[in-house]
Design a protein around this motif. Structure first.
Motif, PDB file in Angstrom:
ATOM      1  N   ALA A 283      -8.959   3.587 -15.791  1.00  0.00           N
ATOM      2  CA  ALA A 283      -7.661   4.104 -15.350  1.00  0.00           C
ATOM      3  C   ALA A 283      -7.451   3.816 -13.874  1.00  0.00           C
ATOM      4  CB  ALA A 283      -7.565   5.602 -15.612  1.00  0.00           C
ATOM      5  N   ALA A 284      -6.186   3.611 -13.498  1.00  0.00           N
ATOM      6  CA  ALA A 284      -5.785   3.442 -12.103  1.00  0.00           C
ATOM      7  C   ALA A 284      -4.702   4.455 -11.788  1.00  0.00           C
ATOM      8  CB  ALA A 284      -5.283   2.024 -11.849  1.00  0.00           C
ATOM      9  N   ILE A 285      -4.838   5.124 -10.655  1.00  0.00           N
ATOM     10  CA  ILE A 285      -3.867   6.124 -10.212  1.00  0.00           C
ATOM     11  C   ILE A 285      -3.169   5.590  -8.969  1.00  0.00           C
ATOM     12  CG2 ILE A 285      -3.551   8.500  -9.427  1.00  0.00           C
ATOM     13  CD1 ILE A 285      -6.125   9.210 -10.908  1.00  0.00           C
ATOM     14  N   TYR A 286      -1.840   5.620  -8.996  1.00  0.00           N
ATOM     15  CA  TYR A 286      -1.055   5.049  -7.892  1.00  0.00           C
ATOM     16  C   TYR A 286      -0.511   6.187  -7.030  1.00  0.00           C
ATOM     17  CZ  TYR A 286      -1.457   1.074 -11.006  1.00  0.00           C
ATOM     18  OH  TYR A 286      -1.966   0.088 -11.822  1.00  0.00           O
ATOM     19  N   THR A 287      -1.112   6.334  -5.842  1.00  0.00           N
ATOM     20  CA  THR A 287      -0.731   7.388  -4.914  1.00  0.00           C
ATOM     21  C   THR A 287       0.435   6.922  -4.051  1.00  0.00           C
ATOM     22  OG1 THR A 287      -2.197   6.713  -3.103  1.00  0.00           O
ATOM     23  CG2 THR A 287      -3.168   8.037  -4.875  1.00  0.00           C
ATOM     24  N   GLU A 288       0.807   7.757  -3.085  1.00  0.00           N
ATOM     25  CA  GLU A 288       1.910   7.432  -2.181  1.00  0.00           C
ATOM     26  C   GLU A 288       1.436   6.643  -0.958  1.00  0.00           C
ATOM     27  OE1 GLU A 288       4.944   8.067  -3.157  1.00  0.00           O
ATOM     28  OE2 GLU A 288       4.107   8.986  -4.955  1.00  0.00           O
ATOM     29  N   HIS A 289       0.181   6.256  -0.905  1.00  0.00           N
ATOM     30  CA  HIS A 289      -0.372   5.560   0.250  1.00  0.00           C
ATOM     31  C   HIS A 289      -0.754   4.130  -0.123  1.00  0.00           C
ATOM     32  CE1 HIS A 289      -0.754   9.815   1.265  1.00  0.00           C
ATOM     33  NE2 HIS A 289      -0.883   9.461   2.529  1.00  0.00           N
ATOM     34  N   VAL A 290      -0.690   3.253   0.874  1.00  0.00           N
ATOM     35  CA  VAL A 290      -1.076   1.849   0.738  1.00  0.00           C
ATOM     36  C   VAL A 290      -0.431   1.246  -0.519  1.00  0.00           C
ATOM     37  CG1 VAL A 290      -3.006   0.241   1.054  1.00  0.00           C
ATOM     38  CG2 VAL A 290      -3.316   2.648   1.601  1.00  0.00           C
ATOM     39  N   LYS A 291       0.889   1.360  -0.596  1.00  0.00           N
ATOM     40  CA  LYS A 291       1.590   0.916  -1.802  1.00  0.00           C
ATOM     41  C   LYS A 291       1.484  -0.583  -2.027  1.00  0.00           C
ATOM     42  CE  LYS A 291       4.914   4.688  -2.149  1.00  0.00           C
ATOM     43  NZ  LYS A 291       6.340   5.063  -2.284  1.00  0.00           N
ATOM     44  N   VAL A 292       1.232  -1.339  -0.944  1.00  0.00           N
ATOM     45  CA  VAL A 292       1.096  -2.779  -1.119  1.00  0.00           C
ATOM     46  C   VAL A 292      -0.110  -3.116  -1.997  1.00  0.00           C
ATOM     47  CG1 VAL A 292      -0.317  -3.080   0.952  1.00  0.00           C
ATOM     48  CG2 VAL A 292       1.068  -4.988   0.114  1.00  0.00           C
ATOM     49  N   SER A 293      -1.086  -2.214  -2.029  1.00  0.00           N
ATOM     50  CA  SER A 293      -2.286  -2.455  -2.843  1.00  0.00           C
ATOM     51  C   SER A 293      -2.044  -2.188  -4.321  1.00  0.00           C
ATOM     52  CB  SER A 293      -3.439  -1.581  -2.349  1.00  0.00           C
ATOM     53  OG  SER A 293      -3.166  -0.202  -2.578  1.00  0.00           O
ATOM     54  N   HIS A 294      -0.911  -1.547  -4.655  1.00  0.00           N
ATOM     55  CA  HIS A 294      -0.649  -1.230  -6.055  1.00  0.00           C
ATOM     56  C   HIS A 294      -0.526  -2.496  -6.899  1.00  0.00           C
ATOM     57  CE1 HIS A 294       1.099   3.018  -5.015  1.00  0.00           C
ATOM     58  NE2 HIS A 294      -0.114   2.815  -4.542  1.00  0.00           N
ATOM     59  N   ILE A 295       0.058  -3.528  -6.327  1.00  0.00           N
ATOM     60  CA  ILE A 295       0.217  -4.782  -7.063  1.00  0.00           C
ATOM     61  C   ILE A 295      -1.146  -5.367  -7.414  1.00  0.00           C
ATOM     62  CG2 ILE A 295       1.160  -7.119  -6.971  1.00  0.00           C
ATOM     63  CD1 ILE A 295       3.285  -6.100  -5.050  1.00  0.00           C
ATOM     64  N   ILE A 296      -2.044  -5.359  -6.431  1.00  0.00           N
ATOM     65  CA  ILE A 296      -3.392  -5.886  -6.666  1.00  0.00           C
ATOM     66  C   ILE A 296      -4.093  -5.070  -7.752  1.00  0.00           C
ATOM     67  CG2 ILE A 296      -5.596  -6.450  -5.614  1.00  0.00           C
ATOM     68  CD1 ILE A 296      -3.288  -8.112  -4.572  1.00  0.00           C
ATOM     69  N   ARG A 297      -3.957  -3.738  -7.666  1.00  0.00           N
ATOM     70  CA  ARG A 297      -4.633  -2.887  -8.646  1.00  0.00           C
ATOM     71  C   ARG A 297      -4.073  -3.107 -10.050  1.00  0.00           C
ATOM     72  NH1 ARG A 297      -9.286  -1.246  -8.390  1.00  0.00           N
ATOM     73  NH2 ARG A 297      -9.094   0.203  -6.630  1.00  0.00           N
TER      74      ARG A 297
END
Length: 313
Positions: A283-297
């Motif tokens: 599982a991956a959880i997408y927080t409100e921080h470092v949103k640019v990393s969400h694409i990589i995750r």
């Protein structure tokens, strides 16, 4: 992902040098190392808490079925691992002794009610005592209470499913004797009315997780697919941080950094109910921080989902 980015950069750098777009000086020679450091410091390390990833597990509540009355099993009405609805019959206990008790109390109640009516008539005609009426009324009330308890026992000879779910590891058979003791359950019932997923997140990455954040999960049971959900809660305690009542002083023990547990509710309830208890995934959880990393995750998680076709672990 780091290897892919570096490979693309090296390919572009080689092409630029090959076609003479840049001079292959000292800066461009060390630029891959600079890029590697920048990617780690600005993207991949912060991605740990900006979009944390962890192992996921689907769990369900298990109910130990303990009958409220003891007796011989007359019928086992279920088959293991077959879906059941709340209220469906699981098994029946021989009702004979409980029916006899109900009939006995009904007969006693009928007699006491007749005596009460007679005493009341005598009292109303000034031929009887009020004490006798009160005594008979007390007997009637007691018998009604006893009859209600006996009827409850009789009804409990039919054991029913407490919720939607199924019975697993069924060993109960007709002729067996069951008791109303919590240490000797008759069967195990898996409740499917509420399915939850727990995700283990390293403590260093759990600082920004909050309820309501988006979650994506790749289950081993259904490789190649991604399922969405929402963070429901973060469990506020783990066993290593629990103080237990005892009559001894604090015993030193090794302190270990264990993951925190995050509860997740899947968006698709129908799919969640179909998953077997114990289904694992990533599982991956997408927080409100470092949103640019969400694409990589997201890309990394989809790679995991595809590799689930061949990776059994």
């Amino acid at each position: 992902m780091m290897i892919a980015i570096m490979s693309v950069y090296l390919a572009l750098l080689f092409g630029a040098v090959w076609f003479g777009l840049i001079r292959f000086n000292t800066f461009w020679k060390v630029s891959p190392i600079i890029l590697l450091l920048l990617l780690n410091l600005a993207l991949f390390i912060p991605m740990g808490w900006g979009a944390p990833q962890g192992r996921a597990l689907l769990y369900r509540n298990a109910v130990a079925i303990v009958p409220d009355v003891a007796g011989e099993v007359m019928e086992v009405a279920v088959t293991a691992n077959t879906p059941l609805k709340s209220g469906d019959v699981l098994f029946r206990i021989d009702p004979t002794p409980y029916e006899a008790q109900v009939k006995t109390l009904e007969a006693q109640l009928k007699l006491s009610s007749t005596r009460l009516a007679q005493m009341t008539q005598l009292f109303e005609r000034d031929s009887g005592r009020g004490f006798d009426v009160e005594q008979r009324q007390s007997e009637v009330d007691q018998l009604k209470g006893q009859l209600q308890g006996a009827q409850w026992n009789l009804d409990k000879t039919v054991v029913r499913a407490p919720a939607d779910g199924y019975v697993t590891n069924l060993a109960l058979r007709k002729g067996a004797r069951v008791a109303n003791l919590p240490l000797s359950p008759a069967m195990a019932f898996i409740d499917t009315s509420d399915s939850r997923v727990v995700v283990e997140i390293n403590q260093i990455d759990a600082r920004y997780i909050e309820p309501g954040q988006e979650v994506e999960i790749a289950f081993k049971f259904v490789p190649g697919q991604i399922f969405g959900g929402k963070v429901e809660s973060i469990l506020q305690a783990v066993a290593t941080g629990q103080a237990q009542v005892s009559g001894t002083a604090v015993a030193p023990k090794t302190i270990e950094t264990v993951p925190f547990v995050v509860r997740v509710k899947l968006d698709n309830d129908a799919f969640a109910q179909k998953l077997p208890a114990g289904t694992t995934g990533t599982a991956a959880i997408y927080t409100e921080h470092v949103k640019v990393s969400h694409i990589i995750r997201r890309v990394l998680l989809r790679q995991v989902a595809i590799l689930d076709y061949i990776n059994p672990f």
